[in-house]
Design a protein around this motif. Structure first.
Motif, PDB file in Angstrom:
ATOM      1  N   ARG A 791       0.833  -1.196  -0.142  1.00 21.54           N
ATOM      2  CA  ARG A 791       0.106  -0.001   0.134  1.00 21.54           C
ATOM      3  C   ARG A 791       0.855   0.972  -0.089  1.00 21.54           C
ATOM      4  NH1 ARG A 791      -4.272   0.183   4.872  1.00 21.54           N
ATOM      5  NH2 ARG A 791      -4.671  -1.710   3.885  1.00 21.54           N
ATOM      6  N   LEU A 792       1.928   1.238   0.801  1.00 24.13           N
ATOM      7  CA  LEU A 792       2.764   2.515   0.711  1.00 24.13           C
ATOM      8  C   LEU A 792       3.576   2.557  -0.203  1.00 24.13           C
ATOM      9  CD1 LEU A 792       4.054   4.414   2.513  1.00 24.13           C
ATOM     10  CD2 LEU A 792       5.834   2.857   3.305  1.00 24.13           C
ATOM     11  N   GLN A 793       3.893   1.365  -1.191  1.00 23.23           N
ATOM     12  CA  GLN A 793       4.559   1.574  -2.236  1.00 23.23           C
ATOM     13  C   GLN A 793       3.591   2.181  -3.304  1.00 23.23           C
ATOM     14  OE1 GLN A 793       5.655  -2.524  -3.092  1.00 23.23           O
ATOM     15  NE2 GLN A 793       7.878  -2.078  -2.376  1.00 23.23           N
ATOM     16  N   ARG A 794       2.377   1.393  -3.495  1.00 21.87           N
ATOM     17  CA  ARG A 794       1.532   2.165  -4.501  1.00 21.87           C
ATOM     18  C   ARG A 794       1.089   3.715  -4.205  1.00 21.87           C
ATOM     19  NH1 ARG A 794      -1.408  -2.662  -3.678  1.00 21.87           N
ATOM     20  NH2 ARG A 794      -2.893  -1.702  -1.904  1.00 21.87           N
ATOM     21  N   TRP A 795       0.913   4.259  -2.865  1.00 25.47           N
ATOM     22  CA  TRP A 795       1.068   5.666  -2.539  1.00 25.47           C
ATOM     23  C   TRP A 795       2.212   6.380  -3.054  1.00 25.47           C
ATOM     24  CZ3 TRP A 795       3.928   8.512   0.796  1.00 25.47           C
ATOM     25  CH2 TRP A 795       3.692   9.879   0.963  1.00 25.47           C
ATOM     26  N   TRP A 796       3.324   5.821  -2.797  1.00 21.99           N
ATOM     27  CA  TRP A 796       4.526   6.536  -3.085  1.00 21.99           C
ATOM     28  C   TRP A 796       4.712   6.742  -4.787  1.00 21.99           C
ATOM     29  CZ3 TRP A 796       7.769   9.545  -1.120  1.00 21.99           C
ATOM     30  CH2 TRP A 796       9.419   9.644  -1.801  1.00 21.99           C
ATOM     31  N   ILE A 797       4.397   5.396  -5.390  1.00 25.11           N
ATOM     32  CA  ILE A 797       4.320   5.789  -6.819  1.00 25.11           C
ATOM     33  C   ILE A 797       3.617   6.678  -7.373  1.00 25.11           C
ATOM     34  CG2 ILE A 797       3.919   4.367  -8.920  1.00 25.11           C
ATOM     35  CD1 ILE A 797       4.910   1.822  -7.423  1.00 25.11           C
ATOM     36  N   LYS A 798       2.165   6.649  -6.757  1.00 22.44           N
ATOM     37  CA  LYS A 798       1.133   7.651  -7.245  1.00 22.44           C
ATOM     38  C   LYS A 798       1.795   9.059  -6.978  1.00 22.44           C
ATOM     39  CE  LYS A 798      -3.745   8.680  -6.755  1.00 22.44           C
ATOM     40  NZ  LYS A 798      -5.077   8.434  -6.204  1.00 22.44           N
ATOM     41  N   LEU A 799       2.048   9.304  -5.915  1.00 18.01           N
ATOM     42  CA  LEU A 799       2.701  10.655  -5.364  1.00 18.01           C
ATOM     43  C   LEU A 799       3.787  11.077  -6.414  1.00 18.01           C
ATOM     44  CD1 LEU A 799       2.771  13.069  -3.499  1.00 18.01           C
ATOM     45  CD2 LEU A 799       4.441  11.674  -2.146  1.00 18.01           C
ATOM     46  N   GLN A 800       4.734  10.204  -6.630  1.00 17.30           N
ATOM     47  CA  GLN A 800       5.887  10.640  -7.511  1.00 17.30           C
ATOM     48  C   GLN A 800       5.311  10.782  -8.710  1.00 17.30           C
ATOM     49  OE1 GLN A 800       9.033  11.100  -6.508  1.00 17.30           O
ATOM     50  NE2 GLN A 800       8.362  10.861  -4.430  1.00 17.30           N
ATOM     51  N   GLY A 801       4.280  10.050  -9.223  1.00 19.37           N
ATOM     52  CA  GLY A 801       3.543  10.155 -10.681  1.00 19.37           C
ATOM     53  C   GLY A 801       2.893  11.598 -10.867  1.00 19.37           C
ATOM     54  N   SER A 802       2.512  12.077  -9.860  1.00 20.23           N
ATOM     55  CA  SER A 802       1.765  13.422  -9.859  1.00 20.23           C
ATOM     56  C   SER A 802       2.613  14.347  -9.979  1.00 20.23           C
ATOM     57  CB  SER A 802       0.789  13.642  -8.902  1.00 20.23           C
ATOM     58  OG  SER A 802       1.476  13.341  -7.483  1.00 20.23           O
ATOM     59  N   ILE A 803       3.860  14.303  -9.167  1.00 20.39           N
ATOM     60  CA  ILE A 803       4.952  15.279  -9.073  1.00 20.39           C
ATOM     61  C   ILE A 803       5.681  15.248 -10.452  1.00 20.39           C
ATOM     62  CG2 ILE A 803       7.102  15.787  -8.182  1.00 20.39           C
ATOM     63  CD1 ILE A 803       6.090  14.665  -5.530  1.00 20.39           C
ATOM     64  N   LEU A 804       5.748  14.081 -10.942  1.00 19.16           N
ATOM     65  CA  LEU A 804       6.394  14.175 -12.387  1.00 19.16           C
ATOM     66  C   LEU A 804       5.484  14.821 -13.320  1.00 19.16           C
ATOM     67  CD1 LEU A 804       8.767  13.273 -14.181  1.00 19.16           C
ATOM     68  CD2 LEU A 804       7.717  11.171 -14.322  1.00 19.16           C
ATOM     69  N   GLN A 805       4.252  14.469 -13.482  1.00 20.23           N
ATOM     70  CA  GLN A 805       3.129  14.937 -14.399  1.00 20.23           C
ATOM     71  C   GLN A 805       3.130  16.628 -14.177  1.00 20.23           C
ATOM     72  OE1 GLN A 805      -0.711  13.667 -13.614  1.00 20.23           O
ATOM     73  NE2 GLN A 805      -1.509  14.326 -15.856  1.00 20.23           N
ATOM     74  N   ARG A 806       3.241  17.066 -13.095  1.00 23.20           N
ATOM     75  CA  ARG A 806       3.217  18.517 -12.849  1.00 23.20           C
ATOM     76  C   ARG A 806       4.589  19.365 -13.444  1.00 23.20           C
ATOM     77  NH1 ARG A 806       0.992  17.453  -7.741  1.00 23.20           N
ATOM     78  NH2 ARG A 806       3.260  17.725  -6.680  1.00 23.20           N
ATOM     79  N   LEU A 808       6.262  17.947 -15.964  1.00 21.26           N
ATOM     80  CA  LEU A 808       6.084  17.725 -17.418  1.00 21.26           C
ATOM     81  C   LEU A 808       5.120  18.821 -17.976  1.00 21.26           C
ATOM     82  CD1 LEU A 808       5.752  13.702 -17.838  1.00 21.26           C
ATOM     83  CD2 LEU A 808       7.737  15.127 -18.598  1.00 21.26           C
ATOM     84  N   LYS A 809       3.917  19.204 -17.342  1.00 19.24           N
ATOM     85  CA  LYS A 809       3.342  20.251 -17.718  1.00 19.24           C
ATOM     86  C   LYS A 809       3.927  21.587 -18.001  1.00 19.24           C
ATOM     87  CE  LYS A 809      -1.429  18.392 -16.296  1.00 19.24           C
ATOM     88  NZ  LYS A 809      -2.644  18.332 -15.725  1.00 19.24           N
ATOM     89  N   ARG A 810       4.757  21.807 -16.437  1.00 22.38           N
ATOM     90  CA  ARG A 810       5.587  23.062 -16.462  1.00 22.38           C
ATOM     91  C   ARG A 810       6.509  23.148 -17.629  1.00 22.38           C
ATOM     92  NH1 ARG A 810       5.785  22.924 -11.418  1.00 22.38           N
ATOM     93  NH2 ARG A 810       7.728  21.868 -11.483  1.00 22.38           N
ATOM     94  N   ALA A 813       4.889  23.920 -20.928  1.00 22.58           N
ATOM     95  CA  ALA A 813       4.530  25.408 -21.099  1.00 22.58           C
ATOM     96  C   ALA A 813       5.526  26.268 -21.560  1.00 22.58           C
ATOM     97  CB  ALA A 813       3.732  25.838 -19.702  1.00 22.58           C
ATOM     98  N   ASP A 814       6.730  26.078 -20.547  1.00 23.93           N
ATOM     99  CA  ASP A 814       7.850  26.765 -21.084  1.00 23.93           C
ATOM    100  C   ASP A 814       8.326  26.350 -22.355  1.00 23.93           C
ATOM    101  OD1 ASP A 814       7.932  27.670 -18.543  1.00 23.93           O
ATOM    102  OD2 ASP A 814       9.340  26.220 -17.866  1.00 23.93           O
ATOM    103  N   LEU A 815       8.404  25.153 -22.948  1.00 22.68           N
ATOM    104  CA  LEU A 815       8.637  25.057 -24.334  1.00 22.68           C
ATOM    105  C   LEU A 815       7.970  25.798 -25.513  1.00 22.68           C
ATOM    106  CD1 LEU A 815      10.394  23.404 -26.104  1.00 22.68           C
ATOM    107  CD2 LEU A 815       8.597  21.503 -26.019  1.00 22.68           C
ATOM    108  N   GLU A 816       6.387  25.798 -24.925  1.00 21.73           N
ATOM    109  CA  GLU A 816       5.526  26.440 -25.932  1.00 21.73           C
ATOM    110  C   GLU A 816       5.996  28.048 -26.088  1.00 21.73           C
ATOM    111  OE1 GLU A 816       2.888  26.739 -29.051  1.00 21.73           O
ATOM    112  OE2 GLU A 816       3.395  24.781 -27.804  1.00 21.73           O
ATOM    113  N   ALA A 817       6.258  28.672 -24.764  1.00 20.79           N
ATOM    114  CA  ALA A 817       6.539  29.999 -24.686  1.00 20.79           C
ATOM    115  C   ALA A 817       7.577  30.250 -25.422  1.00 20.79           C
ATOM    116  CB  ALA A 817       6.761  30.452 -23.439  1.00 20.79           C
ATOM    117  N   ALA A 818       8.816  29.289 -25.249  1.00 16.27           N
ATOM    118  CA  ALA A 818      10.038  29.707 -26.281  1.00 16.27           C
ATOM    119  C   ALA A 818       9.810  29.316 -27.736  1.00 16.27           C
ATOM    120  CB  ALA A 818      11.214  28.426 -25.781  1.00 16.27           C
TER     121      ALA A 818
END
Length: 862
Positions: A791-806, A808-810, A813-818
């Motif tokens: 359970r802890l591993q699943r939570w950790w993977i999900k947390l790390q995925g959301s952090i990585l997704q944010r 990537l979005k950032r 956006a920086d790439l589109e502005a450039a």
């Protein structure tokens, strides 16, 4: 442990072991039980009637062979046997031997039993000692991998770093059991892991570490002491004829080896002048001959052994066996020179060592003939050998001849000189050779220590490895065997104290009830050998102070008999006694028997007093002290006064060294490795079961197994147990007492289901468990924690995925502005580039059209 009397009719059809002189134990099945006799049928069809009470009775003279014994048999569940014999379901000689045999057949030569590592000599090289194996064991906790000599070395290394307490490893076994190779492997492991650890630490600190370390140089110097201290015997082609305690000194609170020290014990000097049939002298003499033949022996030694003198069979001290299978003496000589190079020995110093060794070799060829009624002189046929030996020793030939053919006695009135007959001169020549070689060996050890001891008085901690000879029972046991076997008695005492008494003291201190299995205590035997004033060695010492009135042979034995006849560890021998020598012949009045821990051994007293004095006559010592060779002269410093000389006997020196060694072992955290010789033919894949069983019994392995199995070898402090297994804590528990909390944790439903109460005990400060309980508890804990971990591993993977997704979005956006900025700022630049390209194309077209119009005008004029 080696015989069972609990048999009934219910056991008919059951499996059993029956003792057998040829195979130690053979498999059988119970046919019947009646009247105190068990009838068993072996797998080979033989039937045995075993009297259950006969093995318990004292031996009778009428018995031609020991009575047969019978034990229960439980088949092993795996072909590989059991790694730790504490876990055997039945613990007795037959089960232990069967387990070792199964593992040996699979080339699994290492087996654990508590603090002891059993190492079987396979008589072949196995691919289990490479750098990849070192990497596998380094940093792993004890028991995480299969038993191995590297595991013992790693445990010592890790314990030194953790506890800062000195560590020691005692490697014992009979000749040919593999002690020397095991020692070299463990020293090599310590050298490698120390260098790796110190290099890693240096990189982490931004420094650098490289080059050859002290430890590597110490390991590289091994061939030197092997050349001067090892020889071929009937049991072993490379038998160490001395004891060696090698110490690696570590910087305090560090993994860096900062120096080292080697202590040698009891070199077998008599081998220099006399070897048994089929045995060789020390390797160095044959190496010198091989090097001289190849023209690779430098200096005067090479000249002395040139030509026919380079034939080992031509010299008196090496006329027996001169070759060893699979040993190239010339190649070994190169290894010896390389070892000296590792010590920084070169040039003149190197030549001096070989000169002294060659002098010992050549002096043995000097013979004596009668001169007058009582005197002697050097035989004219061997005058050349005397001249050569004198030159090599740096002494005058005439002075050496006079020293050997005369005896000078010191009396209160002055010196008295008398001639030696040829036999006495020969004996004195032997004494000279033994003394020079022994002192040269001591000098080499001191020279090695001078090269290794670079700590400059800084406080250090150490890991020491003791390579010591095992019990010896020869055809004729003399002065040397008394010391060798006394050494083993002392080491066995250390073993007993650290293994057996430590168990009893621990249980008593923790108020644990356990099966108080009796274990042997050899203290009375040690006292009979060494205690003042009537110990056997002390009696020999006292005779040395009586000068010419000293008793030896049967007279000395009579005094020993009078002092120890009532001891249970001693037997009076003689033609009328029941005791026999090893060859079956009757004992004589000059014999006595000692019941050692390893068994009864008959000693024959001959020249004990002279050998114990171990001193050249003063005039021979003075002649060598006056040598022009600095090495020889330093080996024979100015003589001490007569009183001090008498006190420094072999026994005194030896007992002092032994007391220091055993004191060091007791103050250290000590491990034991018992090397076992699998067969006397030195063949791979062959296991002589009776011989192996005898070694296991003599080395104390059987008794150690029995005591540890009867108790609880795994102990954990309550605080550590609570911290390690807090998953077992009852809900809502508010217990402050760690012991009470631990007791409640052991009543957890999952634990109570798999761990019976009889398999553990609650002590004052520790939880005592049988060997398999800790593993069971770890398995239960892991099974309980696994769902939460997932359970802890699943939570950790999900947390790390959301952090990585944010992220990537950032980044998107920086790439589109450039990209937008590049589009806006790059339009004008792109247009300019297009205009330039258009102009260039127009110019090219115009240039292409110009030649064509010129050609047209020329044609028109024509």
């Amino acid at each position: 442990m080696n015989h069972s009397t609990a048999w009934s009719s219910n056991d008919v059809g059951g499996l059993c072991w029956v003792s057998d002189p040829a195979q130690a134990y053979i498999e059988a099945r119970v046919e019947s039980v009646s009247g105190g006799v068990v009838t068993a049928k072996a797998a080979d069809g033989r039937t045995f009637a075993v009297d259950l009470q006969l093995p318990l009775q004292p031996p009778s003279r009428k018995q031609k062979e020991p009575p047969r014994r019978i034990l229960q048999r439980v088949p092993l569940t795996t072909n590989n046997g059991v790694e730790n014999m504490d876990n055997l379901q039945t613990l007795h000689e037959a089960a232990i031997l069967d387990n070792i045999q199964h593992r040996f057949r699979m080339d699994l030569i290492y087996t654990n039993t508590g603090p002891i590592l059993i190492a079987m000599n396979p008589f072949k090289w196995l691919p289990i000692y490479g750098d990849d194996v070192i990497s596998r064991y380094h940093g792993r906790p004890y028991g995480a991998l299969p038993p191995h000599c590297f595991q013992e070395a790693e445990d010592a290394f890790a314990s030194l770093q953790k506890t800062r307490r000195n560590q020691a490893i005692v490697i014992c076994g009979e000749s040919g059991a593999g002690k020397t190779e095991t020692t070299k492997l463990m020293l090599h492991y310590l050298a490698v892991v120390s260098k790796r650890t110190s290099t890693r630490d240096a990189k982490l600190k931004g420094g650098c570490s490289g080059g050859t370390t002290i430890a590597e140089r110490m390991v590289a110097s091994n061939p030197l002491l092997e050349a001067f201290g090892n020889a071929k015997t009937l049991r072993n082609d490379n038998s160490s004829r001395f004891g060696k305690f090698t110490r690696f000194d570590f910087q305090m609170n560090s993994s860096i080896i900062d120096g080292g020290h080697i202590e040698n014990l009891l070199l077998e000097k008599v081998r220099v002048v006399e070897q048994g049939s089929g045995e060789r002298n020390y390797h160095v003499f044959y190496q010198l001959c091989a090097a001289a033949k190849a023209g690779k022996l430098p200096g005067a030694a090479g000249a002395a052994l040139a030509g026919a003198a380079g034939d080992a069979a031509a010299h008196a001290y090496t006329r027996g066996c001169v070759t060893v299978d699979d040993m190239d003496d010339l190649e070994e000589f190169g290894a010896t020179v390389a070892a000296l190079d590792a010590l920084g020995v070169h040039g003149a110093e190197l030549e001096a060592i070989f000169r002294a060794a060659a002098a010992v070799y050549v002096v043995g060829d000097v013979a004596f003939v009668a001169d007058g009624q009582d005197g002697s002189k050097v035989s004219p046929a061997t005058q050349g050998a005397l001249d050569t030996a004198s030159k090599l020793l740096g002494v005058d030939a005439a002075a050496l001849a006079t020293a050997l053919t005369h005896r000078v006695r010191e009396t209160p009135e002055g010196s008295v000189t008398s001639p030696n007959d040829p036999a006495e001169a020969t004996t004195l020549r032997h004494a000279l050779a033994k003394s020079v070689f022994s002192k040269l060996f001591d000098w080499l050890v001191q020279r090695a220590n001078a090269a290794f001891d670079v700590s400059a008085g800084r406080e250090t901690q150490f890991i020491g490895v003791l390579d010591i000879f095992g019990f010896e029972d020869m055809a004729t046991n003399g002065f040397e065997q008394v010391f060798i076997n006394t050494t083993n008695e002392q080491l066995q005492k250390v073993f007993n104290d650290l293994v057996f008494e430590a168990e009893a003291e621990e249980y008593t201190r923790e108020q644990i009830e356990w099966d108080k299995t009796a274990f042997p205590d050899n203290t009375p035997c040690i006292e009979m050998l060494t205690k003042r004033p009537t110990g056997i060695l002390r009696l020999v010492d006292s005779e040395c102070t009586r000068g010419h009135a000293a008793s030896d042979g049967a007279k000395l034995v009579a005094k020993v008999n009078k002092a120890h006849a009532k001891s249970p560890f001693f037997e009076v021998c003689g033609p009328a006694s029941v005791w026999r020598r090893k060859d079956g012949s009757r004992t004589e009045d000059s014999d006595f028997l000692v019941h050692h821990f390893a068994g009864p051994i008959v000693y024959t007293v001959a020249s004990f007093v002279d050998k114990n004095r171990d001193a050249l006559f003063g005039h021979v010592h003075d002649a060598l002290h006056a040598s022009s060779d600095a090495l020889v002269s330093s080996c024979f410093p100015p003589r001490e006064d007569a009183g001090a000389s008498k006190k420094m006997t072999v026994a005194n020196k030896y007992l002092s060294q032994l007391a220091s060694l055993t004191g060091t072992l007791r103050e250290s955290s000590t491990r034991f490795v018992r090397c076992i010789k699998t067969n006397s033919e030195k063949l791979p894949q062959k296991l002589d079961k009776p011989a192996v069983l005898g070694q296991l019994v003599c080395s104390g392995v059987m008794a150690a197994l029995e005591v540890r199995r009867a108790g609880f070898p795994t102990r954990v402090l309550y605080r550590e147990f609570v911290r390690e297994f807090r998953a077992f804590t009852p809900r809502g528990a508010a217990v402050a007492d760690p012991k009470a909390l631990c007791a409640a944790m052991m009543q957890h439903p999952h634990v109570r289901e798999r761990v019976p109460t009889a398999s553990y005990r609650l002590g004052v400060s520790k939880l005592f468990m049988q060997s398999e309980v800790l593993y069971t508890l770890q398995s239960i804990r892991n099974a309980m924690l696994y769902p939460f971990v997932r359970r802890l591993q699943r939570w950790w993977i999900k947390l790390q995925g959301s952090i990585l997704q944010r992220k990537l979005k950032r980044c998107g956006a920086d790439l589109e502005a450039a990209r937008a900025e590049a589009s806006i700022k790059g339009v004008a630049a792109v247009a300019a580039v297009r205009d330039v390209l258009a102009d260039a194309e127009t110019a090219r077209a115009a240039a292409a059209a110009a030649p064509s119009s010129t050609t047209t005008r020329t044609t028109t004029r024509a």
